[in-house]
Motif scaffolding. Sequence first.
Motif, mmCIF file in Angstrom:
data_model
loop_
_atom_site.group_PDB
_atom_site.id
_atom_site.type_symbol
_atom_site.label_atom_id
_atom_site.label_comp_id
_atom_site.label_asym_id
_atom_site.label_seq_id
_atom_site.Cartn_x
_atom_site.Cartn_y
_atom_site.Cartn_z
ATOM 1 N N ILE A 25 1.523 6.667 -6.857
ATOM 2 C CA ILE A 25 0.513 7.657 -7.250
ATOM 3 C C ILE A 25 1.118 9.067 -7.164
ATOM 4 C CG2 ILE A 25 -1.686 8.713 -6.582
ATOM 5 C CD1 ILE A 25 -2.591 5.896 -5.678
ATOM 6 N N GLY A 26 1.888 9.305 -6.095
ATOM 7 C CA GLY A 26 2.535 10.604 -5.944
ATOM 8 C C GLY A 26 3.493 10.901 -7.086
ATOM 9 N N GLY A 50 1.871 8.082 1.266
ATOM 10 C CA GLY A 50 2.591 6.821 1.060
ATOM 11 C C GLY A 50 3.945 6.830 1.747
ATOM 12 N N LEU A 51 4.648 7.964 1.664
ATOM 13 C CA LEU A 51 5.950 8.062 2.346
ATOM 14 C C LEU A 51 5.780 7.906 3.851
ATOM 15 C CD1 LEU A 51 7.704 10.973 0.400
ATOM 16 C CD2 LEU A 51 8.338 8.545 0.415
ATOM 17 N N LEU A 52 4.710 8.510 4.385
ATOM 18 C CA LEU A 52 4.439 8.376 5.827
ATOM 19 C C LEU A 52 4.125 6.924 6.181
ATOM 20 C CD1 LEU A 52 2.289 11.587 6.456
ATOM 21 C CD2 LEU A 52 4.667 11.177 7.122
ATOM 22 N N ALA A 54 6.341 4.758 8.672
ATOM 23 C CA ALA A 54 5.723 4.081 9.820
ATOM 24 C C ALA A 54 6.064 2.596 9.791
ATOM 25 C CB ALA A 54 4.206 4.282 9.788
ATOM 26 N N TYR A 55 6.055 2.012 8.600
ATOM 27 C CA TYR A 55 6.389 0.586 8.465
ATOM 28 C C TYR A 55 7.829 0.331 8.912
ATOM 29 C CZ TYR A 55 7.421 -3.899 6.316
ATOM 30 O OH TYR A 55 7.823 -5.188 6.111
ATOM 31 N N THR A 115 0.838 -1.202 0.000
ATOM 32 C CA THR A 115 0.000 0.000 0.000
ATOM 33 C C THR A 115 0.872 1.250 0.000
ATOM 34 O OG1 THR A 115 -1.751 -1.141 1.192
ATOM 35 C CG2 THR A 115 -1.789 1.262 1.268
ATOM 36 N N GLY A 116 1.928 1.241 0.820
ATOM 37 C CA GLY A 116 2.852 2.379 0.855
ATOM 38 C C GLY A 116 3.495 2.594 -0.500
ATOM 39 N N ILE A 117 3.937 1.511 -1.109
ATOM 40 C CA ILE A 117 4.569 1.615 -2.434
ATOM 41 C C ILE A 117 3.571 2.150 -3.456
ATOM 42 C CG2 ILE A 117 5.564 0.256 -4.324
ATOM 43 C CD1 ILE A 117 6.759 -1.606 -2.141
#
Lengths: 107, 266
Positions: B106-107, B175-177, B181-182, B99-101
């Motif tokens: 998208i960004g 996504g970076l956040l 967090a991960y 999901t982060g990737i």
Amino acid sequence: MATDRLRGQLDPMLLAVLANGPAHGYAVITDLHQRSGGVFDLPEGTVYPALHRLERAGMLTSSWEPGTTRRRRVYSLTARGRRSLATERKQWKAFAGGVNLVLAGAT
Amino acid sequence: MSDPIDDYLDALLLRLLDDPSRHGNDVAAIRRAVAESEDHLRETQRAAMADGAGDVAAAQLAVDRFGPVNDVAGRFRRSGTRRSDLTSGAVVRTLWLVTGIGLVAIGISGLVADAFGAFWSTSFVAGDFPGVTYTAARCAQYAQLAPGYATCEQAATAHHFGEVVQYRVAAGVLGLLVLLAYRGWVALQRRRGRSTALVPVTLVGAGGAALFGVAAAALLLNSVGQEARGMSSGSGAYLSAGLVSLLVASGFALVLVRSATRQGHP
């Protein structure tokens, strides 16, 4: 060819070898080779992952051998492993019997 | 002269460590695999020397009998694919990472869309289809949201272009956040000695390649389809997203190929 056929039956073979008592990997491989009359000559390094897999499946348990200068892992059959071996033996007898009957009838 | 057994064990260790899906507790499994392999190889070497072989020849014989290092490493890795690797915890961790990737992708597509707007035109990214009209009230809103444009259509395009870029970049920041967090969570779990294993890396590669590959195909086909129908307005939005999806899908495919190659399934 025998080694290729062994791959699918490696797990019950290992359980059968360890049914005689606890043993470390080198002894398991040597015993497997000797008991097959030298027919099963698979790459020895492939046996350890199989032992690990059987341990994760609860069929085996293992521990480092105490009192030795070298680190040596000894494997033992669990109750679950014994039950699995008994089932595998029964299934193999039925399978081998069927194959023998067919092959014996072939001309 | 180097020792064939040492060389073999070095290669085995490197291959077992070179697996991004393995963390934490799996290091113990790797150490055990190498220790058992060394014990076996030295035992075989001793037996061969007892039969009259020289030191190095006996070591080489032991290595040859042990099997190709890639094959053995692949089997060790597969034997380490525990049921726990496929539990809900591992699936959630993997989804968290993917999901982060995806959000970062998208960004990046927002930045690509911004570049399209700068090099070509904002209407390529956010222009309306021919025949689209706005009410006077809506035009007044666009004039307020994007002042300084001569026509309602230009103001609407400028506003929509800003939305495409800003919303996507905002998703990228999110996504970076998520990834930060991960990373922090993984560090914390490792300190606590808890597993942070993902689902098997082959599955991550295959799933990611399929997910982003399908997205890339749909977006690029949409973009090309619009161009083919002579409606280039807005097709840049799909093109930017499609190109980035293709890039991410390629990355996952590379992970899949590398994983399969390491496991002896090129």
